[in-house]
Design a protein around this motif. Structure first.
Motif, PDB file in Angstrom:
ATOM      1  N   GLU A   1       0.903  -1.302  -0.106  1.00 22.15           N
ATOM      2  CA  GLU A   1       0.052  -0.102  -0.056  1.00 22.15           C
ATOM      3  C   GLU A   1       0.640   1.143   0.006  1.00 22.15           C
ATOM      4  O   GLU A   1       0.525   2.309  -0.762  1.00 22.15           O
ATOM      5  CB  GLU A   1      -1.018   0.021   1.210  1.00 22.15           C
TER       6      GLU A   1
ATOM      7  N   THR B   1       4.018   1.841  -1.078  1.00 23.57           N
ATOM      8  CA  THR B   1       4.860   1.690  -2.225  1.00 23.57           C
ATOM      9  C   THR B   1       4.083   1.570  -3.650  1.00 23.57           C
ATOM     10  O   THR B   1       4.709   2.000  -4.675  1.00 23.57           O
ATOM     11  CB  THR B   1       6.030   0.938  -2.420  1.00 23.57           C
ATOM     12  N   GLY B   2       2.815   1.016  -3.657  1.00 21.25           N
ATOM     13  CA  GLY B   2       2.025   0.819  -4.832  1.00 21.25           C
ATOM     14  C   GLY B   2       2.864  -0.455  -5.505  1.00 21.25           C
ATOM     15  O   GLY B   2       2.211  -0.718  -6.716  1.00 21.25           O
TER      16      GLY B   2
ATOM     17  N   ARG C   1       3.857   6.990  -4.548  1.00 23.41           N
ATOM     18  CA  ARG C   1       4.066   5.639  -4.479  1.00 23.41           C
ATOM     19  C   ARG C   1       4.742   5.271  -5.695  1.00 23.41           C
ATOM     20  O   ARG C   1       4.252   5.687  -6.898  1.00 23.41           O
ATOM     21  CB  ARG C   1       2.681   4.801  -4.568  1.00 23.41           C
TER      22      ARG C   1
ATOM     23  N   ASP D   1       3.434   3.507  -8.488  1.00 22.84           N
ATOM     24  CA  ASP D   1       2.413   4.233  -9.583  1.00 22.84           C
ATOM     25  C   ASP D   1       3.186   5.014 -10.332  1.00 22.84           C
ATOM     26  O   ASP D   1       2.395   5.505 -11.734  1.00 22.84           O
ATOM     27  CB  ASP D   1       1.367   5.253  -8.623  1.00 22.84           C
TER      28      ASP D   1
END
Length: 479
Positions: free
Chosen positions: A123, A125-126, A253, A256
């Motif tokens: 969550e 870091t994506g 993130r 992302d």
């Protein structure tokens, strides 16, 4: 200071041991028994307490001193995390128990911590999935590069090179080389990667680019979208060195924005002890296309809510570390993340960046600042003309402040790299500024005083070459 062996006094006891119910001779073959007692120090409890208390006073530590060590994120380690890691339900477990048939129910809490921490890091870091196995940042880097190699091997890509900017941590080229890649250096311009320089080095043989963002100069890589686009054209992956995650935790993130692999330093970003204070941990996260290659075993959650260890991963790179990594470090990071929550993590990054920019501005007339733009969580400075970074660092030690990182990155002349972190007060930062002003003034008026420093530390300036080549490894040192 004498060692405990040198202080030993025959017959002195610190505790009165109980008489064992069974003797060693009753439990072990005679061939395994000692012929004589082991040579252990004989001391009272008071002797031992004073010895180790005395040793602790010789050290610099985050608990006792300001520690603005650039790129290392030496933040304060909250003590409640130590309490969590010391809970008997965790400390009494044997790591093999999770693999024993019929004993899995005893390890559900530990497996749940591993699984939930992986979800938290995803969550933050994506990334799609994480492995917690790597034992430190460099071990995480090596794991990440091995995952990159497995991806290209699985696709049949013939990739031989990894691109690394000239401002990178030294472990980046080391990890790439250990994994069998040729390292290609990319020069930075104005402190960041130039997409055109990257373009000139890109071809079908490039497996990945390793980046730190913000980089080791404390600058954000604002050409990132163009860099990602160029890498995608040759199916090269983008690796994120997480040493500087403390600047963007909860703010950006990395998955992302196009990174495929990331290693994190739980012992930096997530508040667990660092260096001599405790073991490291370097979890690695990956994007969707690299998930099949993650190390085994993997903790998986079943439909009934229970947790198991899964080994059925035919494309896995295998084991990277014994068992599951440094479990006690996971507990501390898990507690840290839950205690701060999303808002707390964001504020930690904001304060880290604020503190660094405050120092950056306040020191602008004392030190030479090569990059005047806003920094992130750290920044680099140069020693004033005619002075050496090493001498300034030694003088800081004399005044009770740990030195910043010196002579890194190598692209900055007489480099001093400062990272105050979010846990330091404005008063502490002002003390550093005033101290550096005094040191620089002393260096101009009395240069020899800087060359003599430190004079008040337990050990004066050492001949480091002689210390490395003529090590004394016994307690018989005549002291």
């Amino acid at each position: 200071m004498k060692t405990v062996f040198a202080q030993s006094c025959p017959g002195r006891l610190g505790v009165v041991p109980r008489t064992p119910a069974r003797r060693a001779a009753d439990m072990l073959p005679s061939a395994l028994l000692r012929k004589q007692r082991p040579r252990l120090p004989e001391l009272s409890e008071l002797d031992v307490v004073r010895h180790f208390t005395g040793l602790s006073r010789l050290n610099f530590s985050v608990d006792g001193n300001f520690y603005p060590l650039g790129s290392c994120t030496m933040k304060y380690n909250a003590k409640f995390m130590e309490q969590v890691a010391a809970l008997p339900g965790f400390t009494s477990l044997h790591p093999l128990m999770a693999q024993l048939r019929g004993a899995g129910h005893y390890t559900q809490g530990a497996l749940q911590v591993i699984w939930e921490l992986e979800q938290q890091l995803c969550e933050i870091t994506g990334m799609k999935a994480f492995t917690l196995q790597p034992m430190a940042g460099a071990n995480g880097e090596f794991t990440g590069v091995m995952l990159i190699a497995a991806y290209h091997r699985d696709k049949g890509n013939h990739k031989t090179k990894i691109l690394i900017p000239d401002s990178a941590h030294g472990t980046n080229p080391a990890s790439a080389t250990l994994a069998g890649y040729e390292v290609v250096n990319i020069p930075t311009h104005n402190g960041i990667i130039d997409p055109e320089e990257l373009e000139s080095a890109l071809d079908d043989g490039v497996a990945a680019l390793m980046m730190t963002c913000p980089n080791t100069l404390g600058l954000f890589e604002n050409n990132l979208p163009r860099i990602v686009e160029k890498l995608r054209r040759v199916d090269a992956l983008l690796y994120y060195d997480g040493a500087n995650m403390n600047a963007i935790m909860g703010k950006m993130r990395v998955g992302d924005v196009g990174f495929d692999v990331v290693h994190l330093n739980l012992h930096k970003t997530f508040g667990t002890p660092h260096g001599g204070g405790g073991p490291g941990s370097g979890p690695v996260g990956v994007s969707e296309r690299l998930v099949p290659f993650l190390p085994v075993s993997r903790v998986e959650k079943q439909q009934d809510g229970s947790f198991i260890l899964s080994y059925d991963k035919p494309k896995s790179i295998g084991y990277i570390a014994p068992f599951y990594g440094n479990f006690a470090v996971f507990l501390k990071a898990y507690a840290y993340i839950l205690r701060l929550g999303g808002e707390g993590l964001r504020r930690a990054s904001e304060y880290a960046v604020l503190n660094a920019n405050y120092l950056h501005k306040k020191l602008a007339t004392t030190l030479d600042i090569p990059y005047e733009r806003l920094c992130m969580h750290e920044f680099v400075a140069s020693a004033p003309e005619g002075m050496r970074a090493l001498d300034i660092a030694k003088a800081l030690l004399d005044r009770g402040i740990h030195a910043p990182t010196v002579y890194f990155p190598l692209i900055v002349h007489e480099c001093l790299m400062f990272e105050p972190t979010e846990t330091e007060s404005r008063e502490t930062l002002d003390e550093l500024v005033n101290t550096l002003e005094d040191i620089v003034k002393t260096g101009r008026e009395n240069p020899q005083a800087l060359l003599d420093a430190p004079v008040h530390t337990p050990v004066r300036r050492l001949d480091e070459t002689a210390a490395a080549r003529q090590m004394i490894l016994t307690e018989d040192m005549g002291a």
